[in-house]
Design a protein around this motif. Structure first.
Motif, mmCIF file in Angstrom:
data_model
loop_
_atom_site.group_PDB
_atom_site.id
_atom_site.type_symbol
_atom_site.label_atom_id
_atom_site.label_comp_id
_atom_site.label_asym_id
_atom_site.label_seq_id
_atom_site.Cartn_x
_atom_site.Cartn_y
_atom_site.Cartn_z
ATOM 1 N N GLY A 195 0.812 -1.217 0.000
ATOM 2 C CA GLY A 195 0.000 0.000 0.000
ATOM 3 C C GLY A 195 0.840 1.259 0.000
ATOM 4 O O GLY A 195 1.686 1.448 0.874
ATOM 5 N N LEU A 196 0.591 2.117 -0.981
ATOM 6 C CA LEU A 196 1.320 3.378 -1.107
ATOM 7 C C LEU A 196 0.388 4.587 -1.120
ATOM 8 O O LEU A 196 0.800 5.687 -0.732
ATOM 9 N N SER A 197 -0.843 4.422 -1.570
ATOM 10 C CA SER A 197 -1.789 5.543 -1.582
ATOM 11 C C SER A 197 -2.167 5.896 -0.151
ATOM 12 O O SER A 197 -2.034 5.086 0.765
ATOM 13 N N PHE A 198 -2.672 7.116 0.051
ATOM 14 C CA PHE A 198 -2.968 7.544 1.412
ATOM 15 C C PHE A 198 -4.186 6.835 1.979
ATOM 16 O O PHE A 198 -4.391 6.808 3.198
ATOM 17 N N LYS A 199 -5.005 6.237 1.098
ATOM 18 C CA LYS A 199 -6.134 5.427 1.548
ATOM 19 C C LYS A 199 -6.558 4.551 0.370
ATOM 20 O O LYS A 199 -6.162 4.789 -0.777
ATOM 21 N N PRO A 200 -7.364 3.508 0.620
ATOM 22 C CA PRO A 200 -7.825 2.677 -0.491
ATOM 23 C C PRO A 200 -8.753 3.451 -1.422
ATOM 24 O O PRO A 200 -9.366 4.446 -1.039
ATOM 25 N N GLY A 201 -8.845 2.985 -2.660
ATOM 26 C CA GLY A 201 -9.794 3.561 -3.602
ATOM 27 C C GLY A 201 -9.280 4.752 -4.373
ATOM 28 O O GLY A 201 -10.028 5.388 -5.111
ATOM 29 N N THR A 202 -7.997 5.084 -4.220
ATOM 30 C CA THR A 202 -7.427 6.227 -4.927
ATOM 31 C C THR A 202 -5.972 5.961 -5.258
ATOM 32 O O THR A 202 -5.330 5.121 -4.620
ATOM 33 N N GLU A 203 -5.471 6.661 -6.254
ATOM 34 C CA GLU A 203 -4.054 6.578 -6.603
ATOM 35 C C GLU A 203 -3.264 7.730 -5.994
ATOM 36 O O GLU A 203 -2.068 7.865 -6.222
ATOM 37 N N ASP A 204 -3.911 8.543 -5.189
ATOM 38 C CA ASP A 204 -3.308 9.752 -4.636
ATOM 39 C C ASP A 204 -2.306 9.391 -3.529
ATOM 40 O O ASP A 204 -2.641 8.682 -2.576
ATOM 41 N N VAL A 205 -1.086 9.897 -3.639
ATOM 42 C CA VAL A 205 -0.061 9.652 -2.619
ATOM 43 C C VAL A 205 0.356 10.940 -1.919
ATOM 44 O O VAL A 205 1.324 10.949 -1.151
ATOM 45 N N ARG A 206 -0.373 12.021 -2.152
ATOM 46 C CA ARG A 206 -0.009 13.285 -1.517
ATOM 47 C C ARG A 206 -0.084 13.159 0.003
ATOM 48 O O ARG A 206 -1.094 12.752 0.540
ATOM 49 N N ASP A 207 1.014 13.486 0.659
ATOM 50 C CA ASP A 207 1.121 13.419 2.111
ATOM 51 C C ASP A 207 0.770 12.034 2.649
ATOM 52 O O ASP A 207 0.353 11.884 3.800
ATOM 53 N N ALA A 208 0.932 11.004 1.835
ATOM 54 C CA ALA A 208 0.649 9.643 2.295
ATOM 55 C C ALA A 208 1.708 9.213 3.312
ATOM 56 O O ALA A 208 2.895 9.522 3.151
ATOM 57 N N PRO A 209 1.323 8.484 4.365
ATOM 58 C CA PRO A 209 2.315 7.968 5.315
ATOM 59 C C PRO A 209 3.409 7.164 4.634
ATOM 60 O O PRO A 209 4.554 7.145 5.090
ATOM 61 N N SER A 210 3.076 6.516 3.538
ATOM 62 C CA SER A 210 4.071 5.702 2.827
ATOM 63 C C SER A 210 5.270 6.532 2.395
ATOM 64 O O SER A 210 6.409 6.025 2.392
ATOM 65 N N GLN A 211 5.050 7.782 2.021
ATOM 66 C CA GLN A 211 6.168 8.597 1.561
ATOM 67 C C GLN A 211 7.182 8.819 2.690
ATOM 68 O O GLN A 211 8.391 8.657 2.497
ATOM 69 N N THR A 212 6.693 9.170 3.863
ATOM 70 C CA THR A 212 7.580 9.388 5.011
ATOM 71 C C THR A 212 8.303 8.103 5.389
ATOM 72 O O THR A 212 9.531 8.094 5.630
ATOM 73 N N ILE A 213 7.568 6.994 5.445
ATOM 74 C CA ILE A 213 8.125 5.737 5.936
ATOM 75 C C ILE A 213 9.102 5.132 4.943
ATOM 76 O O ILE A 213 10.198 4.692 5.316
ATOM 77 N N VAL A 214 8.736 5.100 3.676
ATOM 78 C CA VAL A 214 9.645 4.532 2.670
ATOM 79 C C VAL A 214 10.916 5.361 2.567
ATOM 80 O O VAL A 214 12.027 4.823 2.459
ATOM 81 N N ARG A 215 10.777 6.672 2.633
ATOM 82 C CA ARG A 215 11.972 7.530 2.559
ATOM 83 C C ARG A 215 12.890 7.260 3.751
ATOM 84 O O ARG A 215 14.120 7.201 3.601
ATOM 85 N N ALA A 216 12.309 7.077 4.947
ATOM 86 C CA ALA A 216 13.125 6.788 6.130
ATOM 87 C C ALA A 216 13.803 5.420 6.010
ATOM 88 O O ALA A 216 14.968 5.251 6.417
#
Length: 456
Positions: A337-358
């Protein structure tokens, strides 16, 4: 009526298609040539459930303008739905709004009486500012028309935007003139009193009742939007903080959420603890209203704490991982899971961005899968070396741990016993409390949820 929609993002398109379904002619304008070219081909340049099908069905009532040279100024309503991205100080960038307002003024038809309707999320006081910008533009052109500017904020959930458009819970109208109120009542009357007009692709929400059209002042309407989003974000952050306490004390946040959600004054919605909220609205709107409050000399301590708690929650996920995988250098971490929630392709401010980058900064190898958002994640993070997999099962291959960051339904039932045999480690870190820890432990996994001190 003839309606113009300025801005072809998910708010503009989702709002505009409503009017086409209700029998109005709609012209969509955007200055992004690729966006307009895609729409003219019958495709939507982003995913929003049902939107492409509905636009295709009502194609005869919709046209697309690429830039202001193609704009049809002979409209009854000009809906402005342009972006207002956050600036470094948290304030929204109103340059796209100002450019749109000035262009509307430059193409204004004298005596037409076009009503300007603001759908973009705008800081309190912007309606008055737009009114002044437009009036000054018309005066510069030697026109004496009196303008009507209405604030009609959207309350759309990405992935469910069409449902929210056709089955709204409330319609907020901020207006200063009777003419503006009358026009908005005429526009929304089919949703208030008429038969169900929603396209067949949508299902009527269970127990749905007709919305109220609430008329107030523009500044009240603007504040209603910010207050609503801040409150919803606060509910999530509140539950996340209690989840951390529950886990420390051996309690289960799922039972706690169920128990308090039974109180009708609280309700069960937005009580899901996890890795935190994200998306294009909550963070940006919180920053904007905090900036407004600071300008007014007012403290919004709860909103500030909401943002801080959300940022901290992402770090808690990483801390959990570190406890099980102390040496992340060279470790293999699967991310579901990379999108900020299910049902969308939006990754803006998604937790995944912070966590994957770390994870990458710590030297971990990341293999990730999302049924919809891998392209948008890669485009948003071109500097991140991530192995995007063809299916969810591939994230388990040789992994020291697997993290669930978005609770897509496809992740609910996986061949757990088979996947365990392909892992190097044994940790499943459930950032959304979507899995059942007891059954997973039977397959040899170590299960970590969020706020689930005792799950047996």
């Amino acid at each position: 009526m003839k309606i113009g929609v300025i801005g072809c993002g998910y708010v503009g398109l989702s709002t505009g298609v409503l009017w086409a379904v209700l029998g109005h002619d709609v012209v969509f304008l955007d200055e992004d040539e690729r966006q307009i070219a895609t729409l003219r081909q019958g495709e939507v340049p982003f995913y929003e459930r049902g939107l492409q099908e509905v636009l295709a069905r009502y194609r005869a009532r919709t046209t697309y303008a690429c830039g202001w040279s193609e704009w049809d100024a002979d409209v009854d309503v000009a809906i402005i739905a342009v972006g207002t991205p956050a600036q470094p100080d948290g304030s929204p960038n109103l340059s796209y709004l100002q450019a749109a307002v000035q262009a509307v003024g430059d193409h204004w038809q004298a005596g037409r009486g076009t009503v300007v309707l603001l759908k973009s999320t705008l800081p309190p006081g912007t309606n008055a500012l737009v009114h002044r910008w437009l009036q000054e533009r018309l005066q510069f052109r030697g026109l004496s028309d009196q303008v009507t500017v209405v604030s009609n904020p959207e309350f759309l959930r990405e992935g469910d935007a069409l449902t929210d458009v056709f089955y709204p819970q409330r319609i907020i109208v901020g207006v200063q003139s009777r003419a503006g109120e009358s026009l908005l009542r005429d526009l929304y009357r089919p949703l208030l009193t008429g038969p169900d007009t929603a396209p067949a692709v949508l299902q009527r929400p269970p127990g749905y009742t007709r919305p109220e059209l609430f008329v107030t002042t523009p500044i009240n309407a603007e504040l209603i939007k910010y207050a609503a989003n801040a409150f919803l974000a606060m509910k999530i952050s509140f539950m996340n903080e209690f989840a951390n306490l529950a886990e420390r004390m051996g309690a289960d946040i799922l039972d706690i959420a169920t128990g308090i959600g039974m109180d009708s004054r609280i309700g069960p919605q937005f009580l899901q603890a996890g890795v935190g909220w994200g998306g294009s609205c909550f963070g940006k709107d919180a920053a904007a209203i905090l900036h407004t409050a600071e300008e007014q000399g007012v403290q919004l301590s709860l909103v500030q704490a909401t943002v801080e708690a959300n940022d901290r929650q992402r770090q808690i996920v990483l801390e959990k991982l570190h406890r099980h995988v102390p040496a992340l250098q060279g470790a293999v971490i699967g991310v579901l899971g990379l999108s900020f929630k299910p049902g969308t392709e939006d990754v803006r401010d998604a937790p995944s961005q912070t966590i994957v980058r770390a994870l990458r900064a710590a030297g971990a190898q990341v293999q990730a899968y999302d049924p919809m958002a891998m392209r948008t994640f890669a485009e948003a993070n071109p500097d991140l070396a991530v192995a995007y997999t063809a299916q969810a099962a591939d994230c388990f291959a040789g992994a020291d741990a697997v993290l669930l960051l978005t609770e897509w339904p496809v992740f609910a039932e996986l061949p757990w016993a088979d996947l365990r045999a392909h892992m190097r480690g044994d940790l499943l870190l459930d950032g959304r409390n979507a899995w059942q820890g007891l059954s997973l432990s039977q397959h040899g996994y170590v299960y970590e949820g969020m706020g689930r001190g005792k799950i047996g």
